[in-house]
Design a protein around this motif. Structure first.
Motif, PDB file in Angstrom:
ATOM      1  N   HIS A  52       0.810  -1.110  -0.326  1.00  0.00           N
ATOM      2  CA  HIS A  52      -0.358  -0.668   0.256  1.00  0.00           C
ATOM      3  C   HIS A  52       0.873   1.632   0.290  1.00  0.00           C
ATOM      4  CE1 HIS A  52      -3.567  -2.520   1.421  1.00  0.00           C
ATOM      5  NE2 HIS A  52      -2.975  -3.423   1.910  1.00  0.00           N
TER       6      HIS A  52
ATOM      7  N   VAL B  13       1.102   5.184   1.360  1.00  0.00           N
ATOM      8  CA  VAL B  13       0.853   5.458   2.251  1.00  0.00           C
ATOM      9  C   VAL B  13       1.958   6.731   2.411  1.00  0.00           C
ATOM     10  CG1 VAL B  13      -0.291   6.619   4.379  1.00  0.00           C
ATOM     11  CG2 VAL B  13      -0.236   4.030   3.971  1.00  0.00           C
TER      12      VAL B  13
ATOM     13  N   GLU C  22      -5.619  16.446   1.550  1.00  0.00           N
ATOM     14  CA  GLU C  22      -5.519  14.821   1.336  1.00  0.00           C
ATOM     15  C   GLU C  22      -4.842  14.687   2.128  1.00  0.00           C
ATOM     16  OE1 GLU C  22      -5.615  14.263  -2.814  1.00  0.00           O
ATOM     17  OE2 GLU C  22      -7.626  15.131  -3.107  1.00  0.00           O
TER      18      GLU C  22
ATOM     19  N   ARG D  61      -4.750  12.620   8.993  1.00  0.00           N
ATOM     20  CA  ARG D  61      -5.735  11.434   7.398  1.00  0.00           C
ATOM     21  C   ARG D  61      -4.719  10.814   7.110  1.00  0.00           C
ATOM     22  NH1 ARG D  61      -9.474  16.732   3.881  1.00  0.00           N
ATOM     23  NH2 ARG D  61     -10.267  17.029   6.270  1.00  0.00           N
ATOM     24  N   LEU D  62      -3.566  10.996   7.013  1.00  0.00           N
ATOM     25  CA  LEU D  62      -2.752   9.781   6.408  1.00  0.00           C
ATOM     26  C   LEU D  62      -2.855   8.332   7.766  1.00  0.00           C
ATOM     27  CD1 LEU D  62      -0.042  12.007   4.378  1.00  0.00           C
ATOM     28  CD2 LEU D  62      -1.949  10.195   2.979  1.00  0.00           C
TER      29      LEU D  62
ATOM     30  N   THR E 235      -4.370   8.021   9.987  1.00  0.00           N
ATOM     31  CA  THR E 235      -5.700   7.097   9.435  1.00  0.00           C
ATOM     32  C   THR E 235      -6.113   6.321   8.588  1.00  0.00           C
ATOM     33  OG1 THR E 235      -6.743   9.640  10.915  1.00  0.00           O
ATOM     34  CG2 THR E 235      -8.709   7.382   9.410  1.00  0.00           C
ATOM     35  N   ARG E 236      -5.569   6.670   7.650  1.00  0.00           N
ATOM     36  CA  ARG E 236      -5.734   5.595   6.827  1.00  0.00           C
ATOM     37  C   ARG E 236      -4.821   3.976   6.769  1.00  0.00           C
ATOM     38  NH1 ARG E 236      -3.026   6.845   0.711  1.00  0.00           N
ATOM     39  NH2 ARG E 236      -4.256   9.012   1.209  1.00  0.00           N
TER      40      ARG E 236
ATOM     41  N   GLY F  63      -6.318   2.049   9.715  1.00  0.00           N
ATOM     42  CA  GLY F  63      -7.528   1.670   8.349  1.00  0.00           C
ATOM     43  C   GLY F  63      -7.113  -0.106   7.998  1.00  0.00           C
TER      44      GLY F  63
END
Length: 453
Positions: A236, A238, A427, A432-433, A435-436, A439
């Protein structure tokens, strides 16, 4: 020292190396042997063991990403036990600023560096030291014995942290997450070692990992190419990010002060000047410009803010037009952000080997809302700047191209697409990153629960 004393000293050194090898090998073997452990239902699902060599009060660039996992993981209900090395003594002043950001739900465990020096004829060698990997793993396993983690996350470099996390995850039979802030054996720079058993251990860590995080798509693609057995589904991207409060006044509202109003164009580089961001080509091109067009000596100020390698310092000291340069040592994050915002333009040195990289400073440059001059080679950084209409790319070695870029930067504010930059920044906030990232980790835990692991 006479010959007899020299022989005795050599014999003593060899005996110590032999003892270190035997002891380290036994410790390694004890980590490799699987042991039964209480079932995972004894855990709450939200306990993270984090391995990262540099954490507050260290202040190097590698601190910010793992620190964001600690800060925002706690807001998502995670408890964090973080294992790190001892910070350099000269970083305490600005380090306390970062240390204050560590949440109460996170505990820092400082692990002393290993003093063992085994013979590498019989022992593994990896980036950052295999004996450090063993020392960290043993410390973490003992610390967590009565409070096992649900996930182990390692952030590198240095990449002995990956080996450490491999052993911890193996002992507690929990998912392993690898976070590549940089590349390991694919790294084009010499600050990551690749001359020992690094490929073997990188392959082994990748095979054991449930999640592998990268900061750019170029890094992810290169890793899949270099390690064909790596399952693409667990990889992934990030990206790195930025913190709004670093660009905020006390009331918490981000501000963008006007650029300098004097007649000089102020071009600032904020961050380390070292091997992978060497200023040599930039200074040579700048010198060419000043020799060909002396009027720029009174029209331009170049600020160089941050730590410098010996080679970079020597190049600055030998620069023929010192009145153009303003050299500032390392400053705290808030001060660095203020200096970015007060500049007319910000300098990003893009050496060819940085093609796959988006340096962390670029996120802060964009957050400062100042135009960015990418000096050097095309790559991820120049592609982003051009896509956002947030700056210019200038090739190294051409005084004419450099002058054209400086002229355009004088009036670039009118061309800066601030709406596009603002959307991109929203973004790429670190909260926020993070949190990604959590997740993705949560999905792995959910899969384990469904599978009954």
């Amino acid at each position: 020292m006479n010959k007899e004393e020299t022989d005795i000293h050599r014999l003593g050194t060899r005996l110590k190396t032999l003892v270190d090898t035997v002891v380290s090998g036994a410790q390694w073997l004890s980590l490799e042997l699987p042991r039964p452990h209480p079932a995972s239902n004894a855990r709450n699902g939200k306990h993270l063991a984090l391995v990262a060599f540099a954490l507050p009060p260290s202040t190097n660039a590698g601190v910010y990403r793992p620190l964001s996992f600690m800060r925002y993981g706690s807001q998502l209900g995670w408890r964090v036990d973080a294992f790190c090395g001892e910070p350099p003594h000269n970083e305490s002043q600005h380090g306390h600023e970062l240390l204050s950001l560590v949440p109460p739900e996170a505990t820092l465990h400082v692990v002393p560096a290993s003093t063992r020096h085994p013979s590498y004829r019989f022992f593994s060698r990896v980036d950052g030291g295999f004996t450090n990997a063993i020392a960290y793993a043993r410390h973490a396993i003992a610390t967590l014995a009565n409070d096992p983690p649900d996930v182990v996350l390692a952030s590198g470099p240095p990449f002995f942290s990956f080996v450490t996390a491999f052993f911890i995850a193996r002992r507690f039979r929990v998912p392993l997450v690898l976070d590549y802030r940089d590349e390991w054996t694919q790294c084009p720079f010499d600050f990551v070692s690749k001359d020992g058993n690094d490929v073997t251990w990188e392959r082994r860590c990748l095979s054991a990992a449930r999640v592998v995080l990268f900061t750019t798509e170029s890094h992810r693609r290169q890793q899949l190419k270099a390690f064909p057995t790596l399952d693409e589904r667990k990889t992934h991207v990030v990206p790195n990010g930025w913190e709004p409060q670093d660009f905020a006044e006390p009331d918490g509202v981000p501000t963008v002060p006007p650029a300098g109003s004097d007649r000089r164009l102020r071009l600032s580089h904020v961050g380390n000047l070292s091997g992978h961001s060497s200023p040599l080509d930039f200074l040579e091109t700048l010198e060419q410009l000043l020799l060909q067009n002396p009027e720029w000596e009174s029209l331009l100020t170049v600020q160089l803010i941050g730590r410098r390698s010996v080679t970079s310092d020597a190049a600055i000291q030998s620069f023929r037009f010192p009145s153009v340069l303003e050299v500032v040592d390392h400053v705290g994050k808030r001060e660095a952000s203020r200096r970015m915002q007060e500049s007319d333009a910000l300098l990003l040195i893009a050496n060819p080997a940085l093609e796959r990289y988006l340096p962390g400073k670029l996120f802060d440059y964009l957050a400062a809302r100042r135009p960015v001059l990418v000096f050097g080679s095309r790559g991820e950084s120049s592609d982003l700047i051009e896509r956002l209409h947030a700056g210019l790319l200038c090739p190294a070695g051409s005084a004419r191209a450099f002058e054209d870029a400086l002229i355009r930067l004088r009036d670039f504010d009118s061309a800066l697409d601030k709406e596009a930059v603002t959307r991109w920044l929203e973004e790429h906030r670190r909260d926020r990153l993070a949190t990604r990232a959590f997740g993705i980790i949560d999905s792995v835990i959910d899969e384990r629960a469904t599978a009954g692991e």
